[in-house]
Motif scaffolding. Structure first.
Motif, PDB file in Angstrom:
ATOM      1  N   UNK A  22       7.396 -29.757 -11.243  1.00 15.68           N
ATOM      2  CA  UNK A  22       6.831 -29.577 -12.581  1.00 15.68           C
ATOM      3  C   UNK A  22       7.682 -28.574 -13.363  1.00 15.68           C
ATOM      4  N   UNK A  23       7.271 -28.317 -14.596  1.00 16.71           N
ATOM      5  CA  UNK A  23       7.981 -27.337 -15.420  1.00 16.71           C
ATOM      6  C   UNK A  23       7.924 -25.940 -14.811  1.00 16.71           C
ATOM      7  N   UNK A  24       6.916 -25.672 -13.989  1.00 14.96           N
ATOM      8  CA  UNK A  24       6.808 -24.366 -13.335  1.00 14.96           C
ATOM      9  C   UNK A  24       7.610 -24.324 -12.031  1.00 14.96           C
ATOM     10  N   UNK A  25       8.453 -25.329 -11.808  1.00 11.66           N
ATOM     11  CA  UNK A  25       9.389 -25.401 -10.680  1.00 11.66           C
ATOM     12  C   UNK A  25       8.698 -25.460  -9.320  1.00 11.66           C
ATOM     13  N   UNK A  26       7.578 -26.168  -9.265  1.00 13.71           N
ATOM     14  CA  UNK A  26       6.887 -26.447  -8.001  1.00 13.71           C
ATOM     15  C   UNK A  26       6.477 -27.913  -7.988  1.00 13.71           C
ATOM     16  N   UNK A  27       6.210 -28.417  -6.799  1.00 11.29           N
ATOM     17  CA  UNK A  27       5.828 -29.810  -6.624  1.00 11.29           C
ATOM     18  C   UNK A  27       4.378 -29.853  -6.123  1.00 11.29           C
ATOM     19  N   UNK A  28       3.542 -30.649  -6.779  1.00  7.73           N
ATOM     20  CA  UNK A  28       2.184 -30.814  -6.271  1.00  7.73           C
ATOM     21  C   UNK A  28       2.169 -31.947  -5.241  1.00  7.73           C
ATOM     22  N   UNK A  29       0.989 -32.247  -4.722  1.00  4.79           N
ATOM     23  CA  UNK A  29       0.877 -33.270  -3.673  1.00  4.79           C
ATOM     24  C   UNK A  29       1.358 -34.633  -4.148  1.00  4.79           C
ATOM     25  N   UNK A  30       1.039 -34.999  -5.393  1.00  5.31           N
ATOM     26  CA  UNK A  30       1.485 -36.301  -5.897  1.00  5.31           C
ATOM     27  C   UNK A  30       3.003 -36.315  -6.077  1.00  5.31           C
ATOM     28  N   UNK A  31       3.580 -35.192  -6.486  1.00  8.01           N
ATOM     29  CA  UNK A  31       5.041 -35.108  -6.607  1.00  8.01           C
ATOM     30  C   UNK A  31       5.716 -35.234  -5.259  1.00  8.01           C
ATOM     31  N   UNK A  32       5.131 -34.594  -4.246  1.00  8.57           N
ATOM     32  CA  UNK A  32       5.686 -34.694  -2.893  1.00  8.57           C
ATOM     33  C   UNK A  32       5.589 -36.132  -2.393  1.00  8.57           C
ATOM     34  N   UNK A  33       4.453 -36.759  -2.606  1.00 10.18           N
ATOM     35  CA  UNK A  33       4.259 -38.140  -2.160  1.00 10.18           C
ATOM     36  C   UNK A  33       5.283 -39.056  -2.817  1.00 10.18           C
ATOM     37  N   UNK A  34       5.449 -38.926  -4.115  1.00 12.87           N
ATOM     38  CA  UNK A  34       6.419 -39.753  -4.835  1.00 12.87           C
ATOM     39  C   UNK A  34       7.830 -39.480  -4.328  1.00 12.87           C
ATOM     40  N   UNK A  35       8.179 -38.227  -4.149  1.00 10.28           N
ATOM     41  CA  UNK A  35       9.507 -37.860  -3.669  1.00 10.28           C
ATOM     42  C   UNK A  35       9.770 -38.443  -2.289  1.00 10.28           C
ATOM     43  N   UNK A  36       8.789 -38.355  -1.396  1.00  8.99           N
ATOM     44  CA  UNK A  36       8.951 -38.881  -0.039  1.00  8.99           C
ATOM     45  C   UNK A  36       9.114 -40.406  -0.068  1.00  8.99           C
ATOM     46  N   UNK A  42      12.007 -44.732   5.040  1.00  4.18           N
ATOM     47  CA  UNK A  42      12.065 -45.102   6.453  1.00  4.18           C
ATOM     48  C   UNK A  42      11.353 -44.053   7.298  1.00  4.18           C
ATOM     49  N   UNK A  43      11.647 -42.802   7.043  1.00  9.30           N
ATOM     50  CA  UNK A  43      10.989 -41.691   7.731  1.00  9.30           C
ATOM     51  C   UNK A  43       9.478 -41.776   7.536  1.00  9.30           C
ATOM     52  N   UNK A  44       9.057 -41.979   6.282  1.00 12.65           N
ATOM     53  CA  UNK A  44       7.636 -42.034   5.957  1.00 12.65           C
ATOM     54  C   UNK A  44       6.947 -43.207   6.637  1.00 12.65           C
ATOM     55  N   UNK A  45       7.592 -44.357   6.653  1.00  9.11           N
ATOM     56  CA  UNK A  45       7.016 -45.544   7.286  1.00  9.11           C
ATOM     57  C   UNK A  45       6.744 -45.296   8.767  1.00  9.11           C
ATOM     58  N   UNK A  46       7.707 -44.728   9.466  1.00 12.06           N
ATOM     59  CA  UNK A  46       7.549 -44.444  10.894  1.00 12.06           C
ATOM     60  C   UNK A  46       6.429 -43.431  11.115  1.00 12.06           C
ATOM     61  N   UNK A  47       6.416 -42.376  10.302  1.00 14.29           N
ATOM     62  CA  UNK A  47       5.396 -41.329  10.469  1.00 14.29           C
ATOM     63  C   UNK A  47       3.999 -41.841  10.162  1.00 14.29           C
ATOM     64  N   UNK A  48       3.859 -42.635   9.095  1.00 15.45           N
ATOM     65  CA  UNK A  48       2.540 -43.157   8.737  1.00 15.45           C
ATOM     66  C   UNK A  48       2.057 -44.214   9.711  1.00 15.45           C
ATOM     67  N   UNK A  49       2.989 -44.881  10.377  1.00 15.37           N
ATOM     68  CA  UNK A  49       2.607 -45.848  11.405  1.00 15.37           C
ATOM     69  C   UNK A  49       1.965 -45.118  12.588  1.00 15.37           C
TER      70      UNK A  49
END
Length: 95
Positions: A22-36, A42-49
């Motif tokens: 965000x403008x305050x230079x931090x990432x919220x949960x939705x930002x992290x989810x989108x970034x991942x 591939x990493x996320x798919x394996x981990x969520x499986x």
């Protein structure tokens, strides 16, 4: 003088962080989810499986100061965790 491959990689990581922070230079949960999802699918798919609640638990684990936001040092910890997992997989270890 041009940047080395390692320097280019670090600049790319900074861009990824700033694209999702965000403008305050931090990432919220939705930002992290989108970034991942965009950068480590591939990493996320394996981990969520293995664990359908992976992102929720990962966010809590990496939010070391408990402010419900991911700052840059916490982001770098996430990058280290993903890199470590890929390193382990390169040695044919299970995730």
């Amino acid at each position: 003088m041009s940047n080395t491959e390692a320097e280019k990689m670090l600049i790319s990581l900074l861009k990824i962080y700033h694209d999702h922070a965000s403008e305050s230079d931090v990432m919220d949960k939705s930002g992290l989810t989108k970034m991942m999802k965009e950068n480590f699918p591939t990493f996320l798919l394996v981990c969520e499986k293995e664990n359908p609640d992976f992102l929720e638990k990962f966010f809590k684990q990496e939010d070391t100061d408990g402010d419900q936001k991911i700052n840059f040092p916490e982001f770098m910890s996430i990058v280290a965790a993903v890199t470590t997992e890929f390193h382990n997989q390169s040695h044919e270890q299970k995730p």
